[in-house]
Design a protein around this motif. Structure first.
Motif, PDB file in Angstrom:
ATOM      1  N   GLN A 193     -34.300   1.816  -6.845  1.00  0.00           N
ATOM      2  CA  GLN A 193     -34.561   1.628  -5.415  1.00  0.00           C
ATOM      3  C   GLN A 193     -36.062   1.471  -5.162  1.00  0.00           C
ATOM      4  O   GLN A 193     -36.850   2.336  -5.541  1.00  0.00           O
ATOM      5  CB  GLN A 193     -34.003   2.816  -4.625  1.00  0.00           C
ATOM      6  CG  GLN A 193     -32.491   2.939  -4.735  1.00  0.00           C
ATOM      7  CD  GLN A 193     -31.917   4.029  -3.857  1.00  0.00           C
ATOM      8  OE1 GLN A 193     -32.465   4.346  -2.804  1.00  0.00           O
ATOM      9  NE2 GLN A 193     -30.806   4.612  -4.278  1.00  0.00           N
ATOM     10  N   ARG A 194     -36.422   0.366  -4.533  1.00  0.00           N
ATOM     11  CA  ARG A 194     -37.845   0.098  -4.287  1.00  0.00           C
ATOM     12  C   ARG A 194     -38.479   1.154  -3.382  1.00  0.00           C
ATOM     13  O   ARG A 194     -39.658   1.455  -3.501  1.00  0.00           O
ATOM     14  CB  ARG A 194     -38.012  -1.280  -3.654  1.00  0.00           C
ATOM     15  CG  ARG A 194     -37.674  -2.426  -4.606  1.00  0.00           C
ATOM     16  CD  ARG A 194     -38.057  -3.777  -4.035  1.00  0.00           C
ATOM     17  NE  ARG A 194     -37.647  -4.867  -4.910  1.00  0.00           N
ATOM     18  CZ  ARG A 194     -38.333  -5.305  -5.956  1.00  0.00           C
ATOM     19  NH1 ARG A 194     -39.495  -4.722  -6.254  1.00  0.00           N
ATOM     20  NH2 ARG A 194     -37.882  -6.299  -6.688  1.00  0.00           N
ATOM     21  N   SER A 195     -37.688   1.739  -2.502  1.00  0.00           N
ATOM     22  CA  SER A 195     -38.234   2.699  -1.542  1.00  0.00           C
ATOM     23  C   SER A 195     -38.745   3.981  -2.191  1.00  0.00           C
ATOM     24  O   SER A 195     -39.538   4.717  -1.586  1.00  0.00           O
ATOM     25  CB  SER A 195     -37.177   3.059  -0.489  1.00  0.00           C
ATOM     26  OG  SER A 195     -36.043   3.629  -1.103  1.00  0.00           O
ATOM     27  N   VAL A 196     -38.294   4.267  -3.421  1.00  0.00           N
ATOM     28  CA  VAL A 196     -38.736   5.505  -4.084  1.00  0.00           C
ATOM     29  C   VAL A 196     -39.474   5.226  -5.388  1.00  0.00           C
ATOM     30  O   VAL A 196     -39.755   6.158  -6.160  1.00  0.00           O
ATOM     31  CB  VAL A 196     -37.537   6.453  -4.339  1.00  0.00           C
ATOM     32  CG1 VAL A 196     -36.983   6.958  -3.021  1.00  0.00           C
ATOM     33  CG2 VAL A 196     -36.444   5.778  -5.150  1.00  0.00           C
ATOM     34  N   ASN A 197     -39.793   3.960  -5.651  1.00  0.00           N
ATOM     35  CA  ASN A 197     -40.552   3.580  -6.845  1.00  0.00           C
ATOM     36  C   ASN A 197     -41.719   2.699  -6.425  1.00  0.00           C
ATOM     37  O   ASN A 197     -41.511   1.526  -6.084  1.00  0.00           O
ATOM     38  CB  ASN A 197     -39.667   2.803  -7.830  1.00  0.00           C
ATOM     39  CG  ASN A 197     -38.569   3.642  -8.437  1.00  0.00           C
ATOM     40  OD1 ASN A 197     -38.750   4.298  -9.466  1.00  0.00           O
ATOM     41  ND2 ASN A 197     -37.412   3.646  -7.792  1.00  0.00           N
ATOM     42  N   PRO A 198     -42.934   3.209  -6.424  1.00  0.00           N
ATOM     43  CA  PRO A 198     -44.086   2.397  -6.003  1.00  0.00           C
ATOM     44  C   PRO A 198     -44.346   1.230  -6.962  1.00  0.00           C
ATOM     45  O   PRO A 198     -43.800   1.170  -8.067  1.00  0.00           O
ATOM     46  CB  PRO A 198     -45.246   3.393  -6.019  1.00  0.00           C
ATOM     47  CG  PRO A 198     -44.821   4.485  -6.928  1.00  0.00           C
ATOM     48  CD  PRO A 198     -43.337   4.580  -6.793  1.00  0.00           C
TER      49      PRO A 198
END
Length: 320
Positions: A193-198
């Motif tokens: 998930q992009r929201s939790v992986n910078p």
């Protein structure tokens, strides 16, 4: 004691005159005295009662309770393994006084021994730092054989974060494995998930030549593409280690995790992926991690974790 003997009372379920449920099939073995019969078909269950890695990664604590919770839910599941199969519960490995590294060392040694004695290891966790110890044991077993290990992680997170002051945590296991195994690190992460992986973690994944599918693409309507990517990865490996992080599931189905998310994958889709991976006949070991009973609701996450383990074992050992 780092090792804690299994408690047969954790295995409960319906009574039956013959073996019809997992609680009837599970054999509790003390002091890590592994069954050494090389001919028998067998599963070695080992819990990881640890949350130090979660603490170090600033997650919600409670994963120390996961192995017991999963066993409680597995016991009542119907038993569909071949008549020749045996299920051994070898207890838990715990972290004492924050010394996660010692528990990791014992886990790695035990996984290697389980594989050497023809077990299919199933680890119940526990923080995802377990993956570093688990995979290290598999590498130690496979490298003398010259076999290539592929790691498939179903997870919302890459878990490729750097260590903190040289110490690992639940967000760093796959980076640690990559650093220690250099040219022999083959990693596929499904459901990122992009929201939790910078962006920095996507860059790290690129630098390590890791493969992944973001959650937006990891959906049933994209099955042909997903299947092709997984099959390509499977075909290029000799053996597969499957790690299932419960926070990869949508929190609608798995609220009891260290880092919940509403945008994860659904159980029926995950099980379709399990079946595809298991059909390869290359899965050598698996774990389910990050269950946090403190935040579970009616044991639904623990039940799902138990179903994940049961399903993969059934497909790998019995193909039913």
């Amino acid at each position: 004691m780092l090792h804690q003997n299994p408690n047969p009372a954790n295995w409960t379920g319906r009574k039956s005159e013959k073996i019809e449920y997992w609680h009837q099939a599970a054999i509790s073995v003390k002091d890590l005295k592994l069954d050494t019969n090389q001919e028998s078909l067998k599963v070695g269950i080992l819990g990881y009662a640890g949350e130090e890695g979660v603490k170090r990664n600033h997650g919600r604590t409670g994963t120390i309770l996961a192995p017991k919770s999963i066993r409680n839910m597995m016991g009542s599941l119907a038993y569909h393994l071949p008549d020749t199969a045996k299920i051994f519960d070898y207890g838990d490995i715990a972290t004492m006084d924050g010394d996660m590294e010692s528990s990791h060392q014992l886990i790695s040694q035990t996984i290697q021994r389980l594989l050497e004695t023809n077990h299919f290891p199933v680890m119940l966790g526990g923080g995802h730092d377990l993956a570093y110890a688990h995979a290290s044991g598999i590498y130690n077993y496979l490298k003398p054989k010259g076999q290539k290990l592929g790691i498939i992680n179903m997870d919302a997170h890459f878990d490729l974060r750097p260590t903190t002051d040289g110490k690992g945590h639940s967000g760093s296991p796959f980076l640690q494995l990559a650093q220690e195994n250099k040219d022999d690190f083959h990693y596929l992460c499904l459901g990122v998930q992009r929201s939790v992986n910078p962006k920095s973690l996507f860059k790290t994944a690129d630098e390590l030549n890791a493969k992944w599918m973001v959650m937006e693409d990891f959906r049933m309507n994209n099955w042909e593409v997903i299947q092709e990517k997984i099959l390509w990865f499977l075909d290029s490996m000799d053996k597969i280690y499957l790690s299932v992080d419960m926070d990869g599931f949508s929190s609608a189905f798995a609220p009891g995790v260290s880092a919940p998310s509403p945008m994860g994958f659904r159980p029926e889709f995950a099980f379709k992926v399990f079946e595809l991976i298991s059909k390869s006949k290359k899965v050598i070991s698996m774990d389910v991690v990050e269950l946090n009973p403190n935040f579970d609701q009616d044991n639904c996450t623990a039940r799902l974790a138990a179903r994940c383990a049961e399903y993969v074992v059934r497909k790998v050992l019995g193909n039913t």
